[in-house]
Design a protein around this motif. Structure first.
Motif, PDB file in Angstrom:
ATOM      1  N   ASP A 119       0.802  -1.223   0.000  1.00 53.09           N
ATOM      2  CA  ASP A 119       0.000   0.000   0.000  1.00 53.09           C
ATOM      3  C   ASP A 119       0.837   1.276   0.000  1.00 53.09           C
ATOM      4  OD1 ASP A 119      -2.231  -1.537  -0.073  1.00 53.09           O
ATOM      5  OD2 ASP A 119      -2.809  -1.254   2.016  1.00 53.09           O
ATOM      6  N   VAL A 120       1.995   1.254   0.662  1.00 55.99           N
ATOM      7  CA  VAL A 120       2.828   2.449   0.680  1.00 55.99           C
ATOM      8  C   VAL A 120       3.374   2.751  -0.717  1.00 55.99           C
ATOM      9  CG1 VAL A 120       4.961   3.472   1.565  1.00 55.99           C
ATOM     10  CG2 VAL A 120       3.376   2.340   3.135  1.00 55.99           C
ATOM     11  N   PRO A 121       4.007   1.776  -1.418  1.00 56.83           N
ATOM     12  CA  PRO A 121       4.441   2.077  -2.792  1.00 56.83           C
ATOM     13  C   PRO A 121       3.287   2.449  -3.719  1.00 56.83           C
ATOM     14  CG  PRO A 121       5.521   0.097  -1.990  1.00 56.83           C
ATOM     15  CD  PRO A 121       4.474   0.439  -0.991  1.00 56.83           C
ATOM     16  N   PHE A 122       2.113   1.812  -3.516  1.00 54.01           N
ATOM     17  CA  PHE A 122       0.955   2.154  -4.344  1.00 54.01           C
ATOM     18  C   PHE A 122       0.629   3.639  -4.203  1.00 54.01           C
ATOM     19  CE2 PHE A 122      -3.466   2.952  -5.161  1.00 54.01           C
ATOM     20  CZ  PHE A 122      -3.768   2.173  -6.275  1.00 54.01           C
ATOM     21  N   SER A 123       0.563   4.115  -2.964  1.00 46.93           N
ATOM     22  CA  SER A 123       0.206   5.518  -2.732  1.00 46.93           C
ATOM     23  C   SER A 123       1.314   6.458  -3.196  1.00 46.93           C
ATOM     24  CB  SER A 123      -0.091   5.743  -1.242  1.00 46.93           C
ATOM     25  OG  SER A 123      -1.232   5.008  -0.842  1.00 46.93           O
ATOM     26  N   VAL A 124       2.568   6.016  -3.068  1.00 46.52           N
ATOM     27  CA  VAL A 124       3.698   6.830  -3.529  1.00 46.52           C
ATOM     28  C   VAL A 124       3.621   7.042  -5.040  1.00 46.52           C
ATOM     29  CG1 VAL A 124       6.211   6.813  -3.862  1.00 46.52           C
ATOM     30  CG2 VAL A 124       5.246   6.256  -1.620  1.00 46.52           C
ATOM     31  N   ALA A 174      -4.111   6.660 -13.133  1.00 47.22           N
ATOM     32  CA  ALA A 174      -3.140   6.559 -12.042  1.00 47.22           C
ATOM     33  C   ALA A 174      -3.349   5.276 -11.240  1.00 47.22           C
ATOM     34  CB  ALA A 174      -3.268   7.783 -11.121  1.00 47.22           C
ATOM     35  N   GLY A 175      -4.617   4.893 -11.016  1.00 45.02           N
ATOM     36  CA  GLY A 175      -4.900   3.681 -10.251  1.00 45.02           C
ATOM     37  C   GLY A 175      -4.426   2.428 -10.951  1.00 45.02           C
ATOM     38  N   SER A 176      -4.681   2.326 -12.263  1.00 50.68           N
ATOM     39  CA  SER A 176      -4.265   1.135 -13.000  1.00 50.68           C
ATOM     40  C   SER A 176      -2.745   1.054 -13.088  1.00 50.68           C
ATOM     41  CB  SER A 176      -4.881   1.132 -14.397  1.00 50.68           C
ATOM     42  OG  SER A 176      -4.492   2.284 -15.128  1.00 50.68           O
ATOM     43  N   ALA A 177      -2.071   2.196 -13.279  1.00 48.61           N
ATOM     44  CA  ALA A 177      -0.609   2.208 -13.347  1.00 48.61           C
ATOM     45  C   ALA A 177       0.002   1.782 -12.014  1.00 48.61           C
ATOM     46  CB  ALA A 177      -0.107   3.590 -13.738  1.00 48.61           C
ATOM     47  N   ALA A 178      -0.506   2.341 -10.914  1.00 52.94           N
ATOM     48  CA  ALA A 178       0.021   1.988  -9.590  1.00 52.94           C
ATOM     49  C   ALA A 178      -0.239   0.523  -9.266  1.00 52.94           C
ATOM     50  CB  ALA A 178      -0.603   2.885  -8.529  1.00 52.94           C
ATOM     51  N   ALA A 179      -1.413   0.013  -9.669  1.00 54.75           N
ATOM     52  CA  ALA A 179      -1.746  -1.387  -9.411  1.00 54.75           C
ATOM     53  C   ALA A 179      -0.783  -2.327 -10.121  1.00 54.75           C
ATOM     54  CB  ALA A 179      -3.182  -1.670  -9.849  1.00 54.75           C
ATOM     55  N   MET A 180      -0.424  -2.005 -11.349  1.00 54.02           N
ATOM     56  CA  MET A 180       0.521  -2.835 -12.100  1.00 54.02           C
ATOM     57  C   MET A 180       1.894  -2.815 -11.445  1.00 54.02           C
ATOM     58  SD  MET A 180      -1.097  -4.175 -14.731  1.00 54.02           S
ATOM     59  CE  MET A 180       0.148  -4.552 -15.974  1.00 54.02           C
ATOM     60  N   GLY A 196      -3.463  -7.838 -14.681  1.00 48.75           N
ATOM     61  CA  GLY A 196      -4.455  -7.226 -15.560  1.00 48.75           C
ATOM     62  C   GLY A 196      -5.808  -7.077 -14.893  1.00 48.75           C
ATOM     63  N   CYS A 197      -6.254  -8.137 -14.214  1.00 54.62           N
ATOM     64  CA  CYS A 197      -7.551  -8.083 -13.514  1.00 54.62           C
ATOM     65  C   CYS A 197      -7.521  -7.049 -12.399  1.00 54.62           C
ATOM     66  CB  CYS A 197      -7.896  -9.459 -12.949  1.00 54.62           C
ATOM     67  SG  CYS A 197      -8.244 -10.701 -14.203  1.00 54.62           S
ATOM     68  N   ARG A 198      -6.418  -6.999 -11.677  1.00 52.53           N
ATOM     69  CA  ARG A 198      -6.297  -6.024 -10.585  1.00 52.53           C
ATOM     70  C   ARG A 198      -6.356  -4.599 -11.117  1.00 52.53           C
ATOM     71  NH1 ARG A 198      -4.755  -4.817  -5.516  1.00 52.53           N
ATOM     72  NH2 ARG A 198      -3.183  -3.208  -5.225  1.00 52.53           N
ATOM     73  N   ALA A 199      -5.685  -4.342 -12.238  1.00 52.79           N
ATOM     74  CA  ALA A 199      -5.714  -3.008 -12.830  1.00 52.79           C
ATOM     75  C   ALA A 199      -7.121  -2.638 -13.282  1.00 52.79           C
ATOM     76  CB  ALA A 199      -4.737  -2.933 -14.004  1.00 52.79           C
ATOM     77  N   LEU A 200      -7.864  -3.606 -13.834  1.00 52.46           N
ATOM     78  CA  LEU A 200      -9.231  -3.348 -14.287  1.00 52.46           C
ATOM     79  C   LEU A 200     -10.165  -3.032 -13.120  1.00 52.46           C
ATOM     80  CD1 LEU A 200      -9.689  -6.087 -17.054  1.00 52.46           C
ATOM     81  CD2 LEU A 200      -9.478  -3.612 -17.380  1.00 52.46           C
ATOM     82  N   VAL A 201      -9.906  -3.635 -11.964  1.00 52.88           N
ATOM     83  CA  VAL A 201     -10.741  -3.378 -10.779  1.00 52.88           C
ATOM     84  C   VAL A 201     -10.370  -2.044 -10.136  1.00 52.88           C
ATOM     85  CG1 VAL A 201     -11.260  -4.171  -8.439  1.00 52.88           C
ATOM     86  CG2 VAL A 201     -11.185  -5.811 -10.316  1.00 52.88           C
ATOM     87  N   ILE A 202      -9.067  -1.805  -9.993  1.00 53.17           N
ATOM     88  CA  ILE A 202      -8.584  -0.610  -9.298  1.00 53.17           C
ATOM     89  C   ILE A 202      -8.907   0.666 -10.071  1.00 53.17           C
ATOM     90  CG2 ILE A 202      -6.492   0.610  -8.586  1.00 53.17           C
ATOM     91  CD1 ILE A 202      -7.292  -1.560  -6.661  1.00 53.17           C
ATOM     92  N   ALA A 203      -8.826   0.625 -11.409  1.00 54.61           N
ATOM     93  CA  ALA A 203      -9.006   1.831 -12.219  1.00 54.61           C
ATOM     94  C   ALA A 203     -10.351   2.523 -11.964  1.00 54.61           C
ATOM     95  CB  ALA A 203      -8.835   1.500 -13.700  1.00 54.61           C
TER      96      ALA A 203
END
Length: 275
Positions: free
Chosen positions: A147-152, A185-191, A239-246
């Motif tokens: 979660d920390v790198p995701f938010s960064v 930004a969400g999909s990029a961070a999720a990947m 890929g699935c995570r990026a589709l959900v997070i976006a």
């Protein structure tokens, strides 16, 4: 049975995702305001520090939410496996999961009794009874590592993408631009943090099948995944995570920027109690 566990897992997400996102967004704004001096704009480094602080705050809710969700998903998966008859010799029967029941006949075919459904409340109570509050926070280090790198990555990227849609320095971007910026930004961070999510999920999975690997910590988990599955295993579900997070972050940013939370609070019955 598996569908019921999936629904329960969704219920955990629906219950806790709102406070989780509220903490994340509010904490980021707090830290950005704290780092902004004399009305000057933030550097990218300070935006990353603000995101780091937000990520550290959100794990208060994220860790138990992920823990319960994963246990429900595991229960559904193992229940589906145990409902299938297994050809085995009586001398090679393995121990069963305590939450699920199994019976065997005298032959070589294992006859499965229907497993009992479990709920998030039951799992939470069992974890609290047997392990205390730390049971709900198992995998805290791995959750922070995700979660920390995701938010960064997310917050500076969102801020800069959203700034591109501003008509002028004094005007905010349109709501649809905030949505698209949140999605991108969400999909990029999720990947980017997907390897950390794979490790966190493996560590928080308590109910293992007979052939599944067990891990003693982050280093052990990373080492075993690399050795037995290869580097590509860290990208599973990216890929699935990026589709959900976006869309999740796109919607969250739109609601936040439109001031929906403030409107609800200002017009709620509790607002009359405030001075």
């Amino acid at each position: 049975m598996e569908a019921n566990q999936t629904i329960n897992g969704a219920a955990v997400n629906l219950t806790l995702v709102t406070p989780e996102k509220a903490i994340k967004l509010a904490a980021n704004d707090f830290f950005r305001h704290h780092f902004a001096k004399n009305g000057q704009g933030l550097t990218v480094f300070k935006e990353m520090l603000a995101g780091c602080g937000a990520g550290m705050c959100q794990v208060i809710v994220t860790t138990p939410m992920e823990m319960l969700k994963i246990q429900l998903q595991d229960a559904g998966r193992l229940a589906a496996q145990q409902q299938k008859p297994v050809m085995t010799s009586p001398s090679k029967l393995v121990a069963t999961n305590p939450l699920l029941s199994r019976s065997y006949n005298s032959g070589t075919v294992a006859a499965m009794a229907p497993p009992r459904a479990v709920s998030a409340t039951q799992i939470a109570r069992e974890l609290l009874r047997t392990q205390g509050i730390q049971g709900l926070y198992k995998g805290l280090g791995a959750t922070l590592m995700r979660d920390v790198p995701f938010s960064v990555v997310y917050f500076p990227l969102f801020a800069n993408l959203n700034r591109l849609g501003q008509p002028s320095a004094e005007q905010s971007s349109p709501f649809y631009w905030a949505f698209l910026s949140g999605c991108a930004a969400g999909s990029a961070a999720a990947m980017v943090v997907n390897p950390c999510d794979v490790v966190k999920t493996r560590l928080q999975s308590l109910n293992k099948g007979s052939a599944e690997e067990t891990y003693s910590g982050v280093v052990d988990c990373v080492s075993k995944i690399l050795h037995k599955e290869g580097p590509s295993a860290f990208l599973k579900g990216a890929g699935c995570r990026a589709l959900v997070i976006a869309p999740l972050f796109g919607i969250a940013q739109v609601m936040y920027f439109l001031g929906v939370g403030e409107y609800i609070l200002d017009n709620s019955p509790l607002s009359i109690l405030s001075p």
